[in-house]
Write a protein that holds these residues in place. Structure first.
Motif, PDB file in Angstrom:
ATOM      1  N   THR A  13       0.835  -1.209   0.000  1.00 17.44           N
ATOM      2  CA  THR A  13       0.000   0.000   0.000  1.00 17.44           C
ATOM      3  C   THR A  13       0.866   1.253   0.000  1.00 17.44           C
ATOM      4  O   THR A  13       0.626   2.190  -0.777  1.00 17.44           O
ATOM      5  CB  THR A  13      -0.927   0.009   1.225  1.00 17.44           C
ATOM      6  N   LEU A  14       1.872   1.281   0.859  1.00 16.01           N
ATOM      7  CA  LEU A  14       2.774   2.431   0.900  1.00 16.01           C
ATOM      8  C   LEU A  14       3.477   2.608  -0.435  1.00 16.01           C
ATOM      9  O   LEU A  14       3.586   3.724  -0.948  1.00 16.01           O
ATOM     10  CB  LEU A  14       3.801   2.248   2.020  1.00 16.01           C
ATOM     11  N   ARG A  15       3.944   1.513  -1.018  1.00 19.26           N
ATOM     12  CA  ARG A  15       4.614   1.578  -2.334  1.00 19.26           C
ATOM     13  C   ARG A  15       3.710   2.211  -3.386  1.00 19.26           C
ATOM     14  O   ARG A  15       4.117   3.128  -4.103  1.00 19.26           O
ATOM     15  CB  ARG A  15       5.005   0.162  -2.754  1.00 19.26           C
ATOM     16  N   ASP A  16       2.482   1.720  -3.476  1.00 10.81           N
ATOM     17  CA  ASP A  16       1.573   2.215  -4.512  1.00 10.81           C
ATOM     18  C   ASP A  16       1.230   3.688  -4.311  1.00 10.81           C
ATOM     19  O   ASP A  16       1.120   4.450  -5.276  1.00 10.81           O
ATOM     20  CB  ASP A  16       0.294   1.369  -4.524  1.00 10.81           C
ATOM     21  N   LEU A  17       1.061   4.094  -3.057  1.00 14.20           N
ATOM     22  CA  LEU A  17       0.762   5.498  -2.786  1.00 14.20           C
ATOM     23  C   LEU A  17       1.923   6.393  -3.200  1.00 14.20           C
ATOM     24  O   LEU A  17       1.727   7.481  -3.762  1.00 14.20           O
ATOM     25  CB  LEU A  17       0.448   5.693  -1.305  1.00 14.20           C
ATOM     26  N   LEU A  18       3.158   5.948  -2.953  1.00 11.82           N
ATOM     27  CA  LEU A  18       4.324   6.766  -3.255  1.00 11.82           C
ATOM     28  C   LEU A  18       4.596   6.873  -4.753  1.00 11.82           C
ATOM     29  O   LEU A  18       5.081   7.910  -5.230  1.00 11.82           O
ATOM     30  CB  LEU A  18       5.553   6.210  -2.534  1.00 11.82           C
ATOM     31  N   GLY A  26       2.278   6.607  -7.082  1.00 11.10           N
ATOM     32  CA  GLY A  26       1.095   7.091  -7.765  1.00 11.10           C
ATOM     33  C   GLY A  26       0.322   6.037  -8.524  1.00 11.10           C
ATOM     34  O   GLY A  26      -0.404   6.351  -9.475  1.00 11.10           O
ATOM     35  N   VAL A  34      -3.873   1.581  -5.560  1.00 11.82           N
ATOM     36  CA  VAL A  34      -3.532   0.654  -4.463  1.00 11.82           C
ATOM     37  C   VAL A  34      -4.016  -0.745  -4.838  1.00 11.82           C
ATOM     38  O   VAL A  34      -5.193  -0.950  -5.129  1.00 11.82           O
ATOM     39  CB  VAL A  34      -4.156   1.115  -3.139  1.00 11.82           C
ATOM     40  N   THR A  37       8.552  -1.682   0.517  1.00 13.10           N
ATOM     41  CA  THR A  37       7.558  -2.751   0.405  1.00 13.10           C
ATOM     42  C   THR A  37       7.901  -3.914   1.322  1.00 13.10           C
ATOM     43  O   THR A  37       7.026  -4.531   1.934  1.00 13.10           O
ATOM     44  CB  THR A  37       7.463  -3.250  -1.054  1.00 13.10           C
TER      45      THR A  37
END
Length: 209
Positions: A50-55, A57, A60, A128
């Motif tokens: 989730t953090l990876r996808d948010l960073l 762009g 998610v 990740t």
């Protein structure tokens, strides 16, 4: 491209399942109820991705594909059904090592596939691989994996960097992914078995990278 997508999906599901199991095991050690088992498994399993996808762009990953959450819940149910007596004290550590190694590659692979620059892709692999475990330890009131003397971030960094560098050299995705996974896992295994660590600033310290 289809092969790349298939490889990413398989690795992603495997890493989510393993990290989900470590979250459920953390709940088991605290003797929580079945709902908390599921919550710990889900947060641990999808936290890093989730953090990876948010960073980067990206959408998610689990929002449009809730089967990732189902995998986490299945892992939690398996831990609940098998019971704590089936698990030795070190199994959470080793499952976490496997999940970390897989997610280091998964994170770097997804970032690279979306056009993220190589250095940033390595960072995404590290985030990740480590963020889900950090959330799990915070929720379980356990000492953070980042504050152990044994190497943890370093294996993830080595694994993600190995994968990205081999990709830049023209190595196919699957062999590069296997190599990155094995590098991360072997370094982490050495840290677990033989307490490998990096020198601390100014001498011995209680925390490690």
């Amino acid at each position: 491209m289809d092969r790349l997508a298939a490889t990413l999906t398989v690795l992603d599901y495997a890493a989510v399942a393993v990290f989900g199991a470590t979250g459920a095991l953390a709940a088991a050690r605290r003797k929580h109820d079945i709902v908390t088992f599921g919550f710990f498994a889900a947060v641990t399993g999808v936290g890093g991705g989730t953090l990876r996808d948010l960073l980067i762009g990206a959408p998610v990953f689990w929002v449009a594909r809730p089967q990732y959450l189902v995998v986490c819940l299945v892992a939690a149910a398996a831990v609940w059904i098998l019971g704590p007596k089936r698990f030795r004290g070190s199994i959470l550590t080793w499952l976490d090592a496997v999940g970390m190694a897989a997610y280091a590659v998964v994170g770097a692979l997804k970032a690279s596939s979306l056009g993220v620059p190589p250095f940033s892709a390595v960072v995404m692999g590290v985030l990740t691989a480590t963020f889900g475990g950090v959330i799990r330890d915070v929720l379980a009131h356990e000492p953070s994996v980042l504050l152990q003397r044994e190497l943890y971030v370093t294996p993830a960094l080595a694994g993600a960097a190995t994968f990205v560098v081999l990709g830049l050299m023209g190595t196919p995705t699957i062999p590069a992914g296997i190599a990155g996974f094995m590098v991360a896992l072997c370094i982490r295994a050495g840290a677990i078995l033989w307490k490998w660590s990096l020198p601390g600033f100014g001498g011995p310290v209680d925390a490690d990278s």
